[in-house]
Design a protein around this motif. Structure first.
Motif, PDB file in Angstrom:
ATOM      1  N   GLU A 103       0.750  -1.461   0.026  1.00 43.57           N
ATOM      2  CA  GLU A 103       0.051  -0.026   0.058  1.00 43.57           C
ATOM      3  C   GLU A 103       0.925   1.338   0.107  1.00 43.57           C
ATOM      4  O   GLU A 103       0.646   2.169  -0.772  1.00 43.57           O
ATOM      5  CB  GLU A 103      -0.774   0.103   1.223  1.00 43.57           C
ATOM      6  N   GLN A 104       1.995   1.340   0.894  1.00 39.32           N
ATOM      7  CA  GLN A 104       2.825   2.361   0.855  1.00 39.32           C
ATOM      8  C   GLN A 104       3.782   2.676  -0.536  1.00 39.32           C
ATOM      9  O   GLN A 104       3.802   3.968  -0.755  1.00 39.32           O
ATOM     10  CB  GLN A 104       3.721   2.166   2.208  1.00 39.32           C
ATOM     11  N   LEU A 105       4.001   1.536  -1.040  1.00 36.33           N
ATOM     12  CA  LEU A 105       4.696   1.726  -2.498  1.00 36.33           C
ATOM     13  C   LEU A 105       3.729   2.214  -3.628  1.00 36.33           C
ATOM     14  O   LEU A 105       4.222   2.969  -4.295  1.00 36.33           O
ATOM     15  CB  LEU A 105       5.273   0.238  -2.649  1.00 36.33           C
ATOM     16  N   CYS A 106       2.364   1.639  -3.354  1.00 30.78           N
ATOM     17  CA  CYS A 106       1.517   2.052  -4.711  1.00 30.78           C
ATOM     18  C   CYS A 106       0.413   2.766  -4.528  1.00 30.78           C
ATOM     19  O   CYS A 106      -0.321   3.168  -5.354  1.00 30.78           O
ATOM     20  CB  CYS A 106       1.083   0.358  -5.129  1.00 30.78           C
ATOM     21  N   THR A 107       0.289   3.351  -3.329  1.00 31.13           N
ATOM     22  CA  THR A 107      -0.963   4.339  -3.051  1.00 31.13           C
ATOM     23  C   THR A 107      -0.884   5.527  -4.192  1.00 31.13           C
ATOM     24  O   THR A 107       0.400   6.040  -4.320  1.00 31.13           O
ATOM     25  CB  THR A 107      -1.016   4.912  -1.593  1.00 31.13           C
ATOM     26  N   GLY A 108      -2.212   5.594  -4.878  1.00 29.00           N
ATOM     27  CA  GLY A 108      -2.247   6.716  -5.652  1.00 29.00           C
ATOM     28  C   GLY A 108      -1.693   6.467  -7.177  1.00 29.00           C
ATOM     29  O   GLY A 108      -1.590   7.475  -7.936  1.00 29.00           O
ATOM     30  N   LEU A 109      -1.193   5.244  -7.473  1.00 26.66           N
ATOM     31  CA  LEU A 109      -0.719   4.971  -8.800  1.00 26.66           C
ATOM     32  C   LEU A 109      -1.591   3.818  -9.417  1.00 26.66           C
ATOM     33  O   LEU A 109      -2.331   3.175  -8.502  1.00 26.66           O
ATOM     34  CB  LEU A 109       0.681   4.321  -8.486  1.00 26.66           C
ATOM     35  N   PRO A 110      -1.662   3.919 -10.537  1.00 22.74           N
ATOM     36  CA  PRO A 110      -2.416   2.800 -11.286  1.00 22.74           C
ATOM     37  C   PRO A 110      -1.676   1.494 -10.987  1.00 22.74           C
ATOM     38  O   PRO A 110      -0.731   1.396 -11.028  1.00 22.74           O
ATOM     39  CB  PRO A 110      -2.312   2.929 -13.047  1.00 22.74           C
ATOM     40  N   LEU A 111      -2.879   0.559 -10.809  1.00 27.93           N
ATOM     41  CA  LEU A 111      -2.613  -0.871 -10.411  1.00 27.93           C
ATOM     42  C   LEU A 111      -2.641  -1.718 -11.655  1.00 27.93           C
ATOM     43  O   LEU A 111      -3.757  -1.678 -12.070  1.00 27.93           O
ATOM     44  CB  LEU A 111      -3.173  -1.191  -8.921  1.00 27.93           C
ATOM     45  N   TYR A 112      -1.661  -2.399 -11.904  1.00 28.25           N
ATOM     46  CA  TYR A 112      -1.705  -3.664 -12.849  1.00 28.25           C
ATOM     47  C   TYR A 112      -1.674  -5.004 -12.235  1.00 28.25           C
ATOM     48  O   TYR A 112      -0.706  -5.142 -11.577  1.00 28.25           O
ATOM     49  CB  TYR A 112      -0.866  -3.405 -13.891  1.00 28.25           C
ATOM     50  N   GLN A 113      -2.525  -5.883 -12.536  1.00 30.62           N
ATOM     51  CA  GLN A 113      -2.388  -7.137 -11.984  1.00 30.62           C
ATOM     52  C   GLN A 113      -1.961  -8.286 -13.115  1.00 30.62           C
ATOM     53  O   GLN A 113      -2.367  -8.359 -14.137  1.00 30.62           O
ATOM     54  CB  GLN A 113      -3.630  -7.797 -11.143  1.00 30.62           C
TER      55      GLN A 113
END
Length: 113
Positions: A103-113
């Motif tokens: 969460e701390q690394l990716c908050t506010g960024l688009p997520l791709y799975q």
């Protein structure tokens, strides 16, 4: 650089290489890996597949070997190719699944799975 937190069972890998810089978190308790690519301003998340991803103790051993010797052959080198499809921003339910470190690394960024 690589930081291993044995107590929390989290590995943090920082690659500083200009345009190709990235941060990667291996969150073993939650079973996910997240990579933030600075050039793409996005996070890529995948489930840890134990067949291909070394466990925490093996990761530490490989890092120590790599540091001790400049070239170490290991059949456990992992290459990942992401095929980006649709992205979305993380929701509260996602962060419960992926864990606080991701969460701390990716908050506010688009997520791709």
């Amino acid at each position: 650089t690589m930081t291993i937190d044995n107590e929390k069972r989290i590995v943090d890998v920082h690659v500083r290489s200009g345009v190709y810089s990235s941060d990667t978190i291996f969150d073993y308790p939650h079973g996910y890996i997240a990579t933030r690519l600075f050039s793409r301003n996005a996070c890529f998340i995948m489930k840890i597949n134990k067949e291909y991803i070394p466990d925490l103790q093996e990761m530490g051993r490989l890092a120590f070997e790599r540091q001790a010797m400049n070239t170490v052959y290991s059949p456990n080198n992992v290459w990942v190719q992401f095929q980006s499809g649709h992205s979305r921003f993380g929701r509260m339910e996602d962060w419960l699944v992926y864990g606080k470190a991701i969460e701390q690394l990716c908050t506010g960024l688009p997520l791709y799975q």
